[in-house]
Design a protein around this motif. Structure first.
Motif, PDB file in Angstrom:
ATOM      1  N   GLY A  10       0.793  -1.222   0.000  1.00  0.00           N
ATOM      2  CA  GLY A  10       0.000   0.000   0.000  1.00  0.00           C
ATOM      3  C   GLY A  10       0.821   1.265   0.000  1.00  0.00           C
ATOM      4  O   GLY A  10       0.356   2.320  -0.406  1.00  0.00           O
ATOM      5  N   ALA A  11       2.086   1.213   0.439  1.00  0.00           N
ATOM      6  CA  ALA A  11       2.923   2.407   0.515  1.00  0.00           C
ATOM      7  C   ALA A  11       3.663   2.691  -0.785  1.00  0.00           C
ATOM      8  O   ALA A  11       4.258   3.735  -0.937  1.00  0.00           O
ATOM      9  CB  ALA A  11       3.929   2.261   1.653  1.00  0.00           C
ATOM     10  N   MET A  12       3.607   1.781  -1.746  1.00  0.00           N
ATOM     11  CA  MET A  12       4.337   1.989  -2.994  1.00  0.00           C
ATOM     12  C   MET A  12       3.519   2.782  -3.990  1.00  0.00           C
ATOM     13  O   MET A  12       2.293   2.729  -3.994  1.00  0.00           O
ATOM     14  CB  MET A  12       4.719   0.646  -3.607  1.00  0.00           C
ATOM     15  CG  MET A  12       5.854  -0.010  -2.885  1.00  0.00           C
ATOM     16  SD  MET A  12       6.650  -1.264  -3.863  1.00  0.00           S
ATOM     17  CE  MET A  12       5.458  -2.552  -3.829  1.00  0.00           C
ATOM     18  N   SER A  13       4.194   3.471  -4.878  1.00  0.00           N
ATOM     19  CA  SER A  13       3.510   4.214  -5.931  1.00  0.00           C
ATOM     20  C   SER A  13       2.975   3.233  -6.969  1.00  0.00           C
ATOM     21  O   SER A  13       3.467   2.118  -7.120  1.00  0.00           O
ATOM     22  CB  SER A  13       4.466   5.203  -6.602  1.00  0.00           C
ATOM     23  OG  SER A  13       5.454   4.488  -7.334  1.00  0.00           O
ATOM     24  N   VAL A  14       1.980   3.663  -7.688  1.00  0.00           N
ATOM     25  CA  VAL A  14       1.362   2.827  -8.720  1.00  0.00           C
ATOM     26  C   VAL A  14       2.393   2.441  -9.774  1.00  0.00           C
ATOM     27  O   VAL A  14       2.427   1.305 -10.237  1.00  0.00           O
ATOM     28  CB  VAL A  14       0.153   3.559  -9.359  1.00  0.00           C
ATOM     29  CG1 VAL A  14      -0.364   2.819 -10.568  1.00  0.00           C
ATOM     30  CG2 VAL A  14      -0.947   3.727  -8.334  1.00  0.00           C
ATOM     31  N   ASP A  15       3.259   3.372 -10.139  1.00  0.00           N
ATOM     32  CA  ASP A  15       4.269   3.085 -11.165  1.00  0.00           C
ATOM     33  C   ASP A  15       5.251   2.007 -10.726  1.00  0.00           C
ATOM     34  O   ASP A  15       5.677   1.192 -11.530  1.00  0.00           O
ATOM     35  CB  ASP A  15       5.043   4.354 -11.527  1.00  0.00           C
ATOM     36  CG  ASP A  15       4.187   5.366 -12.264  1.00  0.00           C
ATOM     37  OD1 ASP A  15       3.122   4.967 -12.782  1.00  0.00           O
ATOM     38  OD2 ASP A  15       4.578   6.539 -12.322  1.00  0.00           O
ATOM     39  N   ARG A  16       5.623   2.016  -9.463  1.00  0.00           N
ATOM     40  CA  ARG A  16       6.538   0.985  -8.967  1.00  0.00           C
ATOM     41  C   ARG A  16       5.844  -0.354  -8.831  1.00  0.00           C
ATOM     42  O   ARG A  16       6.450  -1.393  -9.055  1.00  0.00           O
ATOM     43  CB  ARG A  16       7.124   1.404  -7.617  1.00  0.00           C
ATOM     44  CG  ARG A  16       8.202   2.444  -7.764  1.00  0.00           C
ATOM     45  CD  ARG A  16       8.820   2.825  -6.447  1.00  0.00           C
ATOM     46  NE  ARG A  16       9.435   1.683  -5.783  1.00  0.00           N
ATOM     47  CZ  ARG A  16       9.540   1.587  -4.464  1.00  0.00           C
ATOM     48  NH1 ARG A  16       9.063   2.527  -3.680  1.00  0.00           N
ATOM     49  NH2 ARG A  16      10.121   0.535  -3.926  1.00  0.00           N
ATOM     50  N   LEU A  17       4.576  -0.338  -8.434  1.00  0.00           N
ATOM     51  CA  LEU A  17       3.837  -1.577  -8.220  1.00  0.00           C
ATOM     52  C   LEU A  17       3.465  -2.251  -9.538  1.00  0.00           C
ATOM     53  O   LEU A  17       3.710  -3.428  -9.737  1.00  0.00           O
ATOM     54  CB  LEU A  17       2.577  -1.297  -7.392  1.00  0.00           C
ATOM     55  CG  LEU A  17       1.753  -2.496  -6.972  1.00  0.00           C
ATOM     56  CD1 LEU A  17       2.579  -3.462  -6.139  1.00  0.00           C
ATOM     57  CD2 LEU A  17       0.532  -2.032  -6.203  1.00  0.00           C
ATOM     58  N   PHE A  18       2.889  -1.505 -10.459  1.00  0.00           N
ATOM     59  CA  PHE A  18       2.453  -2.062 -11.752  1.00  0.00           C
ATOM     60  C   PHE A  18       3.555  -1.842 -12.784  1.00  0.00           C
ATOM     61  O   PHE A  18       3.390  -1.133 -13.768  1.00  0.00           O
ATOM     62  CB  PHE A  18       1.140  -1.413 -12.190  1.00  0.00           C
ATOM     63  CG  PHE A  18      -0.013  -1.799 -11.323  1.00  0.00           C
ATOM     64  CD1 PHE A  18      -0.708  -2.974 -11.552  1.00  0.00           C
ATOM     65  CD2 PHE A  18      -0.399  -1.006 -10.261  1.00  0.00           C
ATOM     66  CE1 PHE A  18      -1.770  -3.354 -10.737  1.00  0.00           C
ATOM     67  CE2 PHE A  18      -1.458  -1.369  -9.444  1.00  0.00           C
ATOM     68  CZ  PHE A  18      -2.142  -2.544  -9.688  1.00  0.00           C
ATOM     69  N   CYS A  19       4.706  -2.481 -12.544  1.00  0.00           N
ATOM     70  CA  CYS A  19       5.894  -2.223 -13.349  1.00  0.00           C
ATOM     71  C   CYS A  19       6.134  -3.248 -14.449  1.00  0.00           C
ATOM     72  O   CYS A  19       7.070  -3.107 -15.223  1.00  0.00           O
ATOM     73  CB  CYS A  19       7.116  -2.156 -12.434  1.00  0.00           C
ATOM     74  SG  CYS A  19       7.408  -3.685 -11.533  1.00  0.00           S
ATOM     75  N   TRP A  20       5.300  -4.273 -14.552  1.00  0.00           N
ATOM     76  CA  TRP A  20       5.537  -5.335 -15.531  1.00  0.00           C
ATOM     77  C   TRP A  20       4.638  -5.131 -16.736  1.00  0.00           C
ATOM     78  O   TRP A  20       3.470  -4.793 -16.611  1.00  0.00           O
ATOM     79  CB  TRP A  20       5.294  -6.705 -14.897  1.00  0.00           C
ATOM     80  CG  TRP A  20       6.154  -6.885 -13.684  1.00  0.00           C
ATOM     81  CD1 TRP A  20       5.767  -6.767 -12.383  1.00  0.00           C
ATOM     82  CD2 TRP A  20       7.550  -7.158 -13.662  1.00  0.00           C
ATOM     83  NE1 TRP A  20       6.838  -6.957 -11.550  1.00  0.00           N
ATOM     84  CE2 TRP A  20       7.947  -7.199 -12.305  1.00  0.00           C
ATOM     85  CE3 TRP A  20       8.502  -7.372 -14.649  1.00  0.00           C
ATOM     86  CZ2 TRP A  20       9.254  -7.458 -11.920  1.00  0.00           C
ATOM     87  CZ3 TRP A  20       9.806  -7.635 -14.254  1.00  0.00           C
ATOM     88  CH2 TRP A  20      10.163  -7.673 -12.910  1.00  0.00           C
ATOM     89  N   ARG A  21       5.177  -5.370 -17.930  1.00  0.00           N
ATOM     90  CA  ARG A  21       4.416  -5.116 -19.166  1.00  0.00           C
ATOM     91  C   ARG A  21       3.339  -6.159 -19.432  1.00  0.00           C
ATOM     92  O   ARG A  21       2.361  -5.895 -20.118  1.00  0.00           O
ATOM     93  CB  ARG A  21       5.362  -5.004 -20.360  1.00  0.00           C
ATOM     94  CG  ARG A  21       6.047  -6.299 -20.704  1.00  0.00           C
ATOM     95  CD  ARG A  21       6.877  -6.194 -21.987  1.00  0.00           C
ATOM     96  NE  ARG A  21       7.362  -7.491 -22.362  1.00  0.00           N
ATOM     97  CZ  ARG A  21       8.618  -7.878 -22.254  1.00  0.00           C
ATOM     98  NH1 ARG A  21       9.523  -7.043 -21.825  1.00  0.00           N
ATOM     99  NH2 ARG A  21       8.969  -9.093 -22.588  1.00  0.00           N
ATOM    100  N   ASP A  22       3.530  -7.362 -18.899  1.00  0.00           N
ATOM    101  CA  ASP A  22       2.541  -8.429 -19.097  1.00  0.00           C
ATOM    102  C   ASP A  22       2.697  -9.462 -17.984  1.00  0.00           C
ATOM    103  O   ASP A  22       3.726  -9.501 -17.306  1.00  0.00           O
ATOM    104  CB  ASP A  22       2.687  -9.076 -20.481  1.00  0.00           C
ATOM    105  CG  ASP A  22       4.058  -9.683 -20.702  1.00  0.00           C
ATOM    106  OD1 ASP A  22       4.408 -10.636 -19.985  1.00  0.00           O
ATOM    107  OD2 ASP A  22       4.788  -9.193 -21.588  1.00  0.00           O
ATOM    108  N   PRO A  23       1.681 -10.298 -17.783  1.00  0.00           N
ATOM    109  CA  PRO A  23       1.746 -11.265 -16.675  1.00  0.00           C
ATOM    110  C   PRO A  23       2.803 -12.351 -16.873  1.00  0.00           C
ATOM    111  O   PRO A  23       3.362 -12.850 -15.906  1.00  0.00           O
ATOM    112  CB  PRO A  23       0.334 -11.848 -16.619  1.00  0.00           C
ATOM    113  CG  PRO A  23      -0.247 -11.612 -17.959  1.00  0.00           C
ATOM    114  CD  PRO A  23       0.392 -10.354 -18.475  1.00  0.00           C
ATOM    115  N   VAL A  24       3.102 -12.705 -18.110  1.00  0.00           N
ATOM    116  CA  VAL A  24       4.093 -13.749 -18.366  1.00  0.00           C
ATOM    117  C   VAL A  24       5.476 -13.278 -17.931  1.00  0.00           C
ATOM    118  O   VAL A  24       6.224 -14.012 -17.274  1.00  0.00           O
ATOM    119  CB  VAL A  24       4.079 -14.149 -19.862  1.00  0.00           C
ATOM    120  CG1 VAL A  24       5.192 -15.128 -20.173  1.00  0.00           C
ATOM    121  CG2 VAL A  24       2.727 -14.742 -20.236  1.00  0.00           C
ATOM    122  N   THR A  25       5.826 -12.038 -18.267  1.00  0.00           N
ATOM    123  CA  THR A  25       7.112 -11.473 -17.864  1.00  0.00           C
ATOM    124  C   THR A  25       7.208 -11.365 -16.347  1.00  0.00           C
ATOM    125  O   THR A  25       8.219 -11.723 -15.744  1.00  0.00           O
ATOM    126  CB  THR A  25       7.307 -10.083 -18.507  1.00  0.00           C
ATOM    127  OG1 THR A  25       7.213 -10.217 -19.926  1.00  0.00           O
ATOM    128  CG2 THR A  25       8.645  -9.478 -18.128  1.00  0.00           C
TER     129      THR A  25
END
Length: 111
Positions: free
Chosen positions: A84-99
């Motif tokens: 919860g303390a992380m920024s959205v950009d740091r959390l959702f940093c992967w381009r796809d679920p496979v990677t």
């Protein structure tokens, strides 16, 4: 098809058609998925949670585990506490679920 009789060409073509239809349905369903839960037995029984970012905010994927205090999130910087303390950009940093899954599995394996 039985184990004792060799399948005919028609049997094989029918099975290929059935499997292609099943694969197409699975692909269609996966396009609308917003979360996957992936058990990783080789990672000590860890269950990885892959989540899609809301499309309004971007196309990224996040990967995390459940635990006290919000669990852990796997970012490009490694495993991080307090999701919860992380920024959205740091959390959702992967381009796809496979990677994301491949990177997290590798980290769990210690490679």
């Amino acid at each position: 098809m039985t184990d004792t009789a060799a399948p005919t060409r028609a049997d094989l073509l029918a099975e290929i058609t059935r499997l292609r239809t099943e694969l197409d349905r699975a692909r269609e369903l996966s396009e609308s998925a917003t979360e996957y839960r992936v058990p990783v037995p080789e990672g000590g029984g860890t269950v990885l949670l892959l989540r899609r970012q809301e499309l309004v905010h971007g196309l990224g994927w996040a990967i995390s585990t459940r635990g006290r205090g919000g669990g852990l999130a796997f970012t490009t910087e490694g495993w991080q506490d307090a999701i919860g303390a992380m920024s959205v950009d740091r959390l959702f940093c992967w381009r796809d679920p496979v990677t994301a899954l491949a990177a997290a599995r590798s980290a769990l394996a210690g490679t």
